[in-house]
Scaffold this active site. Structure first.
Site: not given
Length: 379
Positions: A70, A127, A150, A158
């Site tokens: 992301g 992402g 992460e 996530d």
């Protein structure tokens, strides 16, 4: 200014069309911005209702990455500016808006009514894993490198990883989530993050064969083409890293409590096994708070649906922005690389109160921004 994502359609020989999505930000390794997320969502919604479109093709431009994650730099700036409000549509809700729109898109891919081929060539992280995991037909190449790293930026896996890490064989999901260890194409197939391994050089031929396929039955048409090219690429599969280490991973993650599990992996930083040692050092250098949150998040999402996992992730992601280490992690990784991250805690000394503050729900169920998500996958 248009978002750095391109859309076009390709005509099939039997009068249908393939919808093609190209992430087109190669300088940032196709990092996923909010503008890109919103553009993709709008286009796939339109294509879902278009009878001419029989399938989608999703890829990254530049030859180096499908999507490396992301847009965490924009996320860092939003946190620094105090835009961590709970209303995703409010002026101060930039963080909640990004995660809400990203997770909604991930869920839309998982439940899309038409087949989606994700061409996961090159780097696939964060992402990008959310996009790849959501596709019905996930292709990797011999040069693919997948990870959920992460832990290194003070977040946690996530984009649905709370759901898909729990479905990996043995304790591999726990180990990979904690350490951010990279997976090659063979590993991706083993843990269930990919369906086919196809040589990168076959991309154009795969598309040509799809355009000449019989689309009266879309999914069988796709399967036949991908199977043919996967069989021709079989000898290019890289050596497995994860499968041969299942016993070692099981031993490292067999502990009475979370702190002991984390300590056991960190203690393997000097292992004679270079792959294990590298993964352990990544955990040792990562956010101690994130390490504890990763284990708690996986535990509470072990038996929930994808929709429930994404709702839980949205709560936790906003909490990480307000109470966690993500701003410091991004600062050290991308903004000020000369100074290592100054994590709020050390391993073995994360107060229970700080954990609980991050794990508390951000919204009541009836007003949750993702309350409309339901898990229905097309046949």
């Amino acid at each position: 200014m248009s978002a750095p994502v391109q859309f076009d359609t390709l005509a099939t020989a039997d009068g249908h069309r393939l919808g093609r999505i190209t992430l087109d930000a190669p300088k940032s390794l196709n990092a996923l911005s909010l503008e890109m997320i919103d553009a993709i969502q709008a286009q796939i919604d339109a294509w879902a209702a278009d009878a001419e479109i029989v399938a989608l093709w999703l890829e990254g431009a530049g030859g180096k990455a499908f999507c490396a994650g992301g847009d965490v730099v924009a996320l860092y700036r939003a946190i620094a500016e105090g835009h961590t409000g709970r209303d995703p549509e409010a002026a101060d809700g930039a963080v909640a808006r990004y995660f809400t729109h990203e997770y909604r898109l991930d869920h839309a891919l998982h439940t899309y009514p038409k087949p989606i081929v994700a061409w996961g060539d090159g780097i696939v992280m964060g992402g990008g894993m959310g996009l790849l995991a959501g596709a019905s037909h996930r292709v990797v190449t011999p040069r693919s490198q997948l990870a959920m790293p992460e832990i290194t930026i003070g977040l946690y896996p996530d984009v649905g990883a709370s759901w898909f890490l729990n479905r990996m064989p043995g304790a591999s999901g726990t180990f990979l989530g904690l350490t951010g260890a990279r997976l090659n194409a063979t590993d991706a197939l083993f843990v269930g993050l990919a369906d086919r391994l196809i040589a990168a050089e076959r991309r154009d031929a795969v598309i040509d064969d799809l355009l000449n396929a019989d689309w009266s039955q879309p999914r069988p048409a796709l399967e036949r083409v991908l199977r043919t090219h996967a069989e021709a690429s079989r000898d290019l599969a890289p050596p497995a890293e994860v499968a041969p280490r299942q016993q070692a991973i099981a031993a490292l993650t067999d502990a009475d409590c979370d702190e002991d599990l984390i300590a056991a992996i960190i203690a393997a930083s000097n292992s004679d096994d270079a792959w294990i040692a590298r993964a352990a050092r990544s955990l040792a250098a990562g956010s101690p708070l994130s390490a504890r949150l990763i284990l708690r998040q996986l535990a509470r999402c072990r038996r929930v649906s994808l929709a429930e996992a994404l709702r839980s992730e949205l709560d936790l992601s906003l909490a990480c922005a307000t109470h966690g280490d993500i701003a410091e992690g991004v600062r050290a990784l991308l903004i000020d690389k000369d100074h290592a991250p100054a994590w709020r805690h050390t391993h073995g000394a994360v107060p229970a109160a700080d954990l609980e503050a991050c794990l508390a729900p951000a919204w009541p169920r009836q007003s949750h921004p993702l309350r409309e998500l339901h898990d229905h996958v097309a046949d």
